[in-house]
Design an enzyme around this catalytic site. Sequence first.
Site, PDB file in Angstrom:
ATOM      1  N   CYS A  43       0.844  -1.200   0.000  1.00 57.91           N
ATOM      2  CA  CYS A  43       0.000   0.000   0.000  1.00 57.91           C
ATOM      3  C   CYS A  43       0.880   1.253   0.000  1.00 57.91           C
ATOM      4  O   CYS A  43       1.996   1.244   0.511  1.00 57.91           O
ATOM      5  CB  CYS A  43      -0.907   0.009   1.229  1.00 57.91           C
ATOM      6  SG  CYS A  43      -2.072   1.392   1.236  1.00 57.91           S
ATOM      7  N   ASP A  45       0.411   3.765   1.709  1.00 57.79           N
ATOM      8  CA  ASP A  45       0.386   4.329   3.061  1.00 57.79           C
ATOM      9  C   ASP A  45       1.811   4.583   3.578  1.00 57.79           C
ATOM     10  O   ASP A  45       2.650   3.671   3.568  1.00 57.79           O
ATOM     11  CB  ASP A  45      -0.349   3.349   3.998  1.00 57.79           C
ATOM     12  CG  ASP A  45      -0.709   3.988   5.330  1.00 57.79           C
ATOM     13  OD1 ASP A  45       0.207   4.505   6.000  1.00 57.79           O
ATOM     14  OD2 ASP A  45      -1.899   3.967   5.689  1.00 57.79           O
ATOM     15  N   ARG A  47       2.997   4.749   6.348  1.00 57.76           N
ATOM     16  CA  ARG A  47       3.411   4.014   7.549  1.00 57.76           C
ATOM     17  C   ARG A  47       3.874   2.590   7.258  1.00 57.76           C
ATOM     18  O   ARG A  47       4.208   1.843   8.166  1.00 57.76           O
ATOM     19  CB  ARG A  47       2.248   3.970   8.551  1.00 57.76           C
ATOM     20  CG  ARG A  47       1.809   5.342   9.030  1.00 57.76           C
ATOM     21  CD  ARG A  47       0.456   5.265   9.692  1.00 57.76           C
ATOM     22  NE  ARG A  47      -0.585   4.817   8.762  1.00 57.76           N
ATOM     23  CZ  ARG A  47      -1.868   4.604   9.115  1.00 57.76           C
ATOM     24  NH1 ARG A  47      -2.237   4.786  10.369  1.00 57.76           N
ATOM     25  NH2 ARG A  47      -2.752   4.217   8.226  1.00 57.76           N
ATOM     26  N   HIS A  99      -2.277  -4.034   4.950  1.00 63.15           N
ATOM     27  CA  HIS A  99      -2.066  -3.638   6.348  1.00 63.15           C
ATOM     28  C   HIS A  99      -3.400  -3.344   6.998  1.00 63.15           C
ATOM     29  O   HIS A  99      -4.300  -2.799   6.368  1.00 63.15           O
ATOM     30  CB  HIS A  99      -1.124  -2.429   6.431  1.00 63.15           C
ATOM     31  CG  HIS A  99      -1.689  -1.169   5.853  1.00 63.15           C
ATOM     32  ND1 HIS A  99      -2.194  -0.150   6.636  1.00 63.15           N
ATOM     33  CD2 HIS A  99      -1.868  -0.772   4.574  1.00 63.15           C
ATOM     34  CE1 HIS A  99      -2.632   0.833   5.844  1.00 63.15           C
ATOM     35  NE2 HIS A  99      -2.448   0.476   4.590  1.00 63.15           N
ATOM     36  N   CYS A 102      -6.171  -0.091   6.813  1.00 61.67           N
ATOM     37  CA  CYS A 102      -5.922   0.496   5.489  1.00 61.67           C
ATOM     38  C   CYS A 102      -7.062   1.451   5.109  1.00 61.67           C
ATOM     39  O   CYS A 102      -8.224   1.047   5.037  1.00 61.67           O
ATOM     40  CB  CYS A 102      -5.795  -0.615   4.450  1.00 61.67           C
ATOM     41  SG  CYS A 102      -5.423   0.007   2.796  1.00 61.67           S
TER      42      CYS A 102
HETATM   43 CO    CO Z   1      -3.469   1.165   2.946  1.00 62.97          CO
END
Ligand code: CO
Length: 210
Positions: A43, A45, A47, A99, A102
């Site tokens: 992803c 993302d 993090r 994750h 998400c």
């Molecule tokens: Co995500």
Amino acid sequence: MEKSYKKLLSNNKKWVVKQLRMDPNYFETLAKGQTPEYLWIGCSDSRVPANEITGTKPGEMFVHRNIANMVVHSDMNMLSVLSYAVDVLKVKHIIVCGHYGCGGVIAAMGKKQYGLIDNWLRHIKDVYRLHHNELDSIADPEQRVRRFVEVNVMEQVNDLGKTTIVQNAWQRKQELHLHGWVYDIHDGIIKDLNVTVTGLEDMNAMFHVS
Ligand code: CO
């Protein structure tokens, strides 16, 4: 504003110094080429940094990231990365890593309009439709999202196996394993979903191409 941006460049200079202190030939060696063993589909993302959470160094992992780690069979970007990774770099493992928590998956579960991204989220909604019996039976909304994240990863692994790129590699006896993982932002632990696909025999016959 300017300060936070310039920090990146000064960080880079410090990083170069640090790398050269550990190995004076560090960049020279890397510049010779890459032979990564893994392709990571994760992803976007911020993090979930692929290298950091797997302890891999530059040169060790080929990376593709998009919202909710999707394998969309008409996505030229993903297909190009996949083709290069499998046909040229000959990676041995492809890891789809989702994750928990998400944002893309959570948004796909709701009805709110977000704009252009809704068209991307539709692919995730299609996964919900495939698993709605199981997902609808989970009363706790948080647990339902967690399971949705997991089944989404499983479907993306499955979708990888349906591509001609992966199937042709198996046909020519190239070793290629597909894995599905989920990263937990709360404790940093990666869970292997144990949905590893190692060849055509693991795939639904409906999707075999020759
Ligand atoms: Co995500």
